[in-house]
Design an enzyme around this catalytic site. Structure first.
Site, PDB file in Angstrom:
ATOM      1  N   GLY A  16       0.796  -1.225   0.000  1.00 22.46           N
ATOM      2  CA  GLY A  16       0.000   0.000   0.000  1.00 22.46           C
ATOM      3  C   GLY A  16       0.826   1.271   0.000  1.00 22.46           C
ATOM      4  O   GLY A  16       0.348   2.322   0.441  1.00 22.46           O
ATOM      5  N   HIS A  60       9.852   6.441   3.537  1.00 20.61           N
ATOM      6  CA  HIS A  60       9.428   7.031   4.805  1.00 20.61           C
ATOM      7  C   HIS A  60       9.181   5.937   5.819  1.00 20.61           C
ATOM      8  O   HIS A  60       8.652   4.879   5.499  1.00 20.61           O
ATOM      9  CB  HIS A  60       8.170   7.888   4.619  1.00 20.61           C
ATOM     10  N   LEU A  61       9.547   6.240   7.038  1.00 19.99           N
ATOM     11  CA  LEU A  61       9.342   5.338   8.161  1.00 19.99           C
ATOM     12  C   LEU A  61       8.150   5.850   8.958  1.00 19.99           C
ATOM     13  O   LEU A  61       8.127   7.013   9.374  1.00 19.99           O
ATOM     14  CB  LEU A  61      10.604   5.322   9.030  1.00 19.99           C
ATOM     15  N   HIS A  62       7.142   4.998   9.142  1.00 22.30           N
ATOM     16  CA  HIS A  62       6.001   5.351   9.991  1.00 22.30           C
ATOM     17  C   HIS A  62       6.343   5.004  11.443  1.00 22.30           C
ATOM     18  O   HIS A  62       6.760   3.875  11.728  1.00 22.30           O
ATOM     19  CB  HIS A  62       4.761   4.519   9.618  1.00 22.30           C
TER      20      HIS A  62
HETATM   21  P1  5GP Z   1       2.416   5.089   2.630  1.00 23.86           P
HETATM   22  O1  5GP Z   1       1.054   4.498   2.426  1.00 23.86           O
HETATM   23  O2  5GP Z   1       3.018   5.575   1.335  1.00 23.86           O
HETATM   24  O3  5GP Z   1       3.346   4.202   3.420  1.00 23.86           O
HETATM   25  O4  5GP Z   1       2.187   6.322   3.568  1.00 23.86           O
HETATM   26  C1  5GP Z   1       2.093   7.640   3.142  1.00 23.86           C
HETATM   27  C2  5GP Z   1       1.638   8.441   4.343  1.00 23.86           C
HETATM   28  O5  5GP Z   1       1.827   9.808   4.077  1.00 23.86           O
HETATM   29  C3  5GP Z   1       0.151   8.241   4.679  1.00 23.86           C
HETATM   30  O6  5GP Z   1       0.028   7.797   6.016  1.00 23.86           O
HETATM   31  C4  5GP Z   1      -0.448   9.622   4.456  1.00 23.86           C
HETATM   32  O7  5GP Z   1      -1.467   9.944   5.381  1.00 23.86           O
HETATM   33  C5  5GP Z   1       0.758  10.539   4.583  1.00 23.86           C
HETATM   34  N1  5GP Z   1       0.663  11.740   3.772  1.00 23.86           N
HETATM   35  C6  5GP Z   1       0.337  11.804   2.463  1.00 23.86           C
HETATM   36  N2  5GP Z   1       0.357  13.076   2.026  1.00 23.86           N
HETATM   37  C7  5GP Z   1       0.713  13.831   3.107  1.00 23.86           C
HETATM   38  C8  5GP Z   1       0.891  15.239   3.283  1.00 23.86           C
HETATM   39  O8  5GP Z   1       0.754  16.063   2.364  1.00 23.86           O
HETATM   40  N3  5GP Z   1       1.256  15.665   4.526  1.00 23.86           N
HETATM   41  C9  5GP Z   1       1.432  14.786   5.567  1.00 23.86           C
HETATM   42  N4  5GP Z   1       1.791  15.314   6.754  1.00 23.86           N
HETATM   43  N5  5GP Z   1       1.269  13.455   5.424  1.00 23.86           N
HETATM   44  C10 5GP Z   1       0.907  12.993   4.219  1.00 23.86           C
END
Ligand code: 5GP
Ligand code: ZN
Length: 113
Positions: A92, A99-101
């Site tokens: 997903g 990026h690291l959550h």
């Molecule tokens: P991924 O699904 O790619 O691992 O996670 C991307 C994350 O980035 C998601 O949790 C989403 O909410 C966050 N995200 C996407 N666009 C933005 C934004 O413009 N600003 C911030 N602060 N977070 C974002």
């Protein structure tokens, strides 16, 4: 540059920054999935974990070290937290800048969905 996270690094898109230095930046996720949900990224644009090379080993370590420090500051070191890299479609991944959550502040289910 069409990368949302590069725009956050450049402050072209506003974000709530919780940590920044010359190599990394950390900011609150815009759609938090837990009481603490922070995104930690390298300032170097790398699309996904499957693209990292031996040159990137230090910066990946730095992301984890930064997450650990932020977890402590946010008071979730003892209660616990999860660190996640989503890579590509099945995981997903939505933003193609690694990026690291950092997720915590509530009980997290395992296995993840
Ligand atoms: P991924 O699904 O790619 O691992 O996670 C991307 C994350 O980035 C998601 O949790 C989403 O909410 C966050 N995200 C996407 N666009 C933005 C934004 O413009 N600003 C911030 N602060 N977070 C974002
Ligand atoms: Zn980028």
């Amino acid at each position: 540059m069409e990368c949302i996270f590069c725009k956050i690094i450049e402050k072209e898109i506003p974000s709530v920054i919780v940590y920044e230095d010359s190599e990394v930046i950390a900011f609150n996720d815009i759609i938090p999935q837990a009481p603490v949900h922070i995104i930690i990224i390298p300032k170097k644009h790398i699309e996904k974990i499957s693209d990292i090379t031996s040159e990137d080993i230090d910066i990946i370590g730095k992301l984890i070290f930064t997450a650990k420090n932020i977890a402590k500051e946010k008071g979730i070191s003892e209660s616990g937290y999860r660190l996640v890299f989503n890579c590509n479609k099945d995981a997903g991944q939505a933003v193609f800048h690694i990026h690291l959550h950092l997720l915590g502040g509530r009980k997290l289910n395992w296995p993840p969905g």
